[in-house]
Design a protein around this motif. Structure first.
Motif, PDB file in Angstrom:
ATOM      1  N   PRO A  36      35.289  67.594  53.192  1.00  0.00           N
ATOM      2  CA  PRO A  36      34.504  68.458  52.310  1.00  0.00           C
ATOM      3  C   PRO A  36      33.833  67.658  51.199  1.00  0.00           C
ATOM      4  CG  PRO A  36      36.855  68.778  51.942  1.00  0.00           C
ATOM      5  CD  PRO A  36      36.721  67.830  53.072  1.00  0.00           C
ATOM      6  N   VAL A  37      32.735  68.204  50.696  1.00  0.00           N
ATOM      7  CA  VAL A  37      32.015  67.560  49.596  1.00  0.00           C
ATOM      8  C   VAL A  37      32.754  67.827  48.289  1.00  0.00           C
ATOM      9  CG1 VAL A  37      29.785  67.657  50.772  1.00  0.00           C
ATOM     10  CG2 VAL A  37      30.487  69.548  49.292  1.00  0.00           C
ATOM     11  N   THR A  38      32.417  67.076  47.276  1.00  0.00           N
ATOM     12  CA  THR A  38      33.087  67.145  45.978  1.00  0.00           C
ATOM     13  C   THR A  38      33.024  68.545  45.364  1.00  0.00           C
ATOM     14  OG1 THR A  38      32.501  64.845  45.635  1.00  0.00           O
ATOM     15  CG2 THR A  38      33.243  66.057  43.715  1.00  0.00           C
ATOM     16  N   ARG A  39      31.875  69.192  45.428  1.00  0.00           N
ATOM     17  CA  ARG A  39      31.734  70.542  44.852  1.00  0.00           C
ATOM     18  C   ARG A  39      32.701  71.509  45.534  1.00  0.00           C
ATOM     19  NH1 ARG A  39      29.360  74.249  41.918  1.00  0.00           N
ATOM     20  NH2 ARG A  39      28.428  76.126  42.781  1.00  0.00           N
ATOM     21  N   HIS A  40      32.800  71.409  46.837  1.00  0.00           N
ATOM     22  CA  HIS A  40      33.728  72.262  47.587  1.00  0.00           C
ATOM     23  C   HIS A  40      35.155  72.052  47.086  1.00  0.00           C
ATOM     24  CE1 HIS A  40      35.370  74.282  51.199  1.00  0.00           C
ATOM     25  NE2 HIS A  40      36.335  73.386  51.091  1.00  0.00           N
ATOM     26  N   GLN A  41      35.561  70.802  46.932  1.00  0.00           N
ATOM     27  CA  GLN A  41      36.916  70.497  46.492  1.00  0.00           C
ATOM     28  C   GLN A  41      37.170  71.002  45.069  1.00  0.00           C
ATOM     29  OE1 GLN A  41      38.239  70.226  49.323  1.00  0.00           O
ATOM     30  NE2 GLN A  41      39.540  68.491  48.841  1.00  0.00           N
ATOM     31  N   SER A  42      36.170  70.923  44.215  1.00  0.00           N
ATOM     32  CA  SER A  42      36.308  71.439  42.845  1.00  0.00           C
ATOM     33  C   SER A  42      36.558  72.944  42.857  1.00  0.00           C
ATOM     34  CB  SER A  42      35.049  71.146  42.024  1.00  0.00           C
ATOM     35  OG  SER A  42      34.894  69.774  41.843  1.00  0.00           O
ATOM     36  N   ILE A  43      35.828  73.652  43.703  1.00  0.00           N
ATOM     37  CA  ILE A  43      35.990  75.108  43.806  1.00  0.00           C
ATOM     38  C   ILE A  43      37.358  75.449  44.376  1.00  0.00           C
ATOM     39  CG2 ILE A  43      35.126  77.172  44.996  1.00  0.00           C
ATOM     40  CD1 ILE A  43      32.289  75.883  44.723  1.00  0.00           C
ATOM     41  N   VAL A  44      37.789  74.717  45.401  1.00  0.00           N
ATOM     42  CA  VAL A  44      39.113  74.949  45.993  1.00  0.00           C
ATOM     43  C   VAL A  44      40.198  74.755  44.938  1.00  0.00           C
ATOM     44  CG1 VAL A  44      40.805  74.036  47.632  1.00  0.00           C
ATOM     45  CG2 VAL A  44      38.448  74.427  48.361  1.00  0.00           C
ATOM     46  N   SER A  49      44.348  77.094  41.762  1.00  0.00           N
ATOM     47  CA  SER A  49      45.023  77.163  40.469  1.00  0.00           C
ATOM     48  C   SER A  49      45.169  78.618  40.007  1.00  0.00           C
ATOM     49  CB  SER A  49      44.232  76.347  39.444  1.00  0.00           C
ATOM     50  OG  SER A  49      44.839  76.428  38.185  1.00  0.00           O
ATOM     51  N   GLU A  50      44.102  79.386  40.138  1.00  0.00           N
ATOM     52  CA  GLU A  50      44.134  80.800  39.737  1.00  0.00           C
ATOM     53  C   GLU A  50      45.100  81.598  40.621  1.00  0.00           C
ATOM     54  OE1 GLU A  50      42.628  82.470  37.152  1.00  0.00           O
ATOM     55  OE2 GLU A  50      42.018  80.488  36.444  1.00  0.00           O
ATOM     56  N   ILE A  51      44.997  81.396  41.914  1.00  0.00           N
ATOM     57  CA  ILE A  51      45.870  82.121  42.845  1.00  0.00           C
ATOM     58  C   ILE A  51      47.327  81.736  42.629  1.00  0.00           C
ATOM     59  CG2 ILE A  51      46.465  82.413  45.288  1.00  0.00           C
ATOM     60  CD1 ILE A  51      43.412  82.046  45.865  1.00  0.00           C
ATOM     61  N   LYS A  58      53.973  86.636  39.392  1.00  0.00           N
ATOM     62  CA  LYS A  58      54.476  87.850  40.037  1.00  0.00           C
ATOM     63  C   LYS A  58      55.637  87.587  40.994  1.00  0.00           C
ATOM     64  CE  LYS A  58      51.245  90.579  38.374  1.00  0.00           C
ATOM     65  NZ  LYS A  58      51.487  91.761  37.583  1.00  0.00           N
ATOM     66  N   GLY A  59      56.012  86.304  41.165  1.00  0.00           N
ATOM     67  CA  GLY A  59      57.105  85.974  42.079  1.00  0.00           C
ATOM     68  C   GLY A  59      56.803  86.350  43.521  1.00  0.00           C
ATOM     69  N   LEU A  60      55.577  86.097  43.951  1.00  0.00           N
ATOM     70  CA  LEU A  60      55.139  86.543  45.273  1.00  0.00           C
ATOM     71  C   LEU A  60      55.352  85.522  46.390  1.00  0.00           C
ATOM     72  CD1 LEU A  60      51.789  88.221  44.182  1.00  0.00           C
ATOM     73  CD2 LEU A  60      53.961  89.337  44.722  1.00  0.00           C
ATOM     74  N   GLY A  61      55.668  84.286  46.056  1.00  0.00           N
ATOM     75  CA  GLY A  61      55.842  83.281  47.106  1.00  0.00           C
ATOM     76  C   GLY A  61      55.284  81.943  46.683  1.00  0.00           C
ATOM     77  N   GLN A  62      54.652  81.250  47.629  1.00  0.00           N
ATOM     78  CA  GLN A  62      54.110  79.929  47.369  1.00  0.00           C
ATOM     79  C   GLN A  62      52.660  79.850  47.819  1.00  0.00           C
ATOM     80  OE1 GLN A  62      57.244  77.819  49.638  1.00  0.00           O
ATOM     81  NE2 GLN A  62      57.439  76.590  47.780  1.00  0.00           N
ATOM     82  N   VAL A  63      51.921  78.935  47.203  1.00  0.00           N
ATOM     83  CA  VAL A  63      50.531  78.676  47.567  1.00  0.00           C
ATOM     84  C   VAL A  63      50.437  77.216  47.976  1.00  0.00           C
ATOM     85  CG1 VAL A  63      48.148  78.583  46.732  1.00  0.00           C
ATOM     86  CG2 VAL A  63      49.662  80.418  45.963  1.00  0.00           C
ATOM     87  N   PHE A  64      49.777  76.955  49.100  1.00  0.00           N
ATOM     88  CA  PHE A  64      49.593  75.596  49.586  1.00  0.00           C
ATOM     89  C   PHE A  64      48.112  75.296  49.715  1.00  0.00           C
ATOM     90  CE2 PHE A  64      53.657  77.042  51.289  1.00  0.00           C
ATOM     91  CZ  PHE A  64      54.485  76.010  50.888  1.00  0.00           C
ATOM     92  N   ILE A  65      47.757  74.029  49.581  1.00  0.00           N
ATOM     93  CA  ILE A  65      46.391  73.599  49.831  1.00  0.00           C
ATOM     94  C   ILE A  65      46.390  72.674  51.043  1.00  0.00           C
ATOM     95  CG2 ILE A  65      45.597  73.883  47.452  1.00  0.00           C
ATOM     96  CD1 ILE A  65      45.984  70.864  47.084  1.00  0.00           C
ATOM     97  N   SER A  66      45.237  72.529  51.659  1.00  0.00           N
ATOM     98  CA  SER A  66      45.145  71.702  52.864  1.00  0.00           C
ATOM     99  C   SER A  66      45.398  70.230  52.532  1.00  0.00           C
ATOM    100  CB  SER A  66      43.774  71.876  53.511  1.00  0.00           C
ATOM    101  OG  SER A  66      42.766  71.371  52.675  1.00  0.00           O
ATOM    102  N   ASP A  81      41.669  75.956  53.444  1.00  0.00           N
ATOM    103  CA  ASP A  81      41.664  75.237  52.166  1.00  0.00           C
ATOM    104  C   ASP A  81      42.847  75.650  51.294  1.00  0.00           C
ATOM    105  OD1 ASP A  81      39.285  73.795  52.647  1.00  0.00           O
ATOM    106  OD2 ASP A  81      38.103  75.567  52.138  1.00  0.00           O
ATOM    107  N   ILE A  82      43.125  76.943  51.256  1.00  0.00           N
ATOM    108  CA  ILE A  82      44.224  77.471  50.426  1.00  0.00           C
ATOM    109  C   ILE A  82      45.077  78.374  51.302  1.00  0.00           C
ATOM    110  CG2 ILE A  82      44.831  78.845  48.385  1.00  0.00           C
ATOM    111  CD1 ILE A  82      41.998  78.215  47.322  1.00  0.00           C
TER     112      ILE A  82
END
Length: 82
Positions: A36-44, A49-51, A58-66, A81-82
């Motif tokens: 992916p390009v840099t802009r894409h990675q910045s958005i991811v 981070s927000e998710i 909320k104690g809903l689980g875990q979030v992983f990134i690629s 990506d997420i």
């Protein structure tokens, strides 16, 4: 006159791919995804981070990134990506 059938790749085939590229398996077709390009990675990063903050709060689980494999079945393995 017959048609030659294309090979349908499986999760076992996917596991044998080298680590030098990002692969996904969709309907038995092995695909190489470009970096992916840099802009894409910045958005991811921003979205993850927000998710992640919401999920943790909320104690809903875990979030992983690629890269992180999501195996739907023997012929569909994606790296979202997420």
């Amino acid at each position: 006159m017959g048609l030659t059938a294309e090979k349908k790749y499986t999760y076992e085939d996917y596991l044998k791919t080298p680590d030098d590229r990002r692969y996904e398996l969709i309907e038995g077709e092995l695909l190489i995804s470009p970096s992916p390009v840099t802009r894409h990675q910045s958005i991811v990063l921003l979205l993850a981070s927000e998710i992640s903050g919401h999920v943790r709060k909320k104690g809903l689980g875990q979030v992983f990134i690629s890269p992180c494999d999501v195996v739907f079945d023997n012929f569909n393995v994606l790296q979202p990506d997420i």
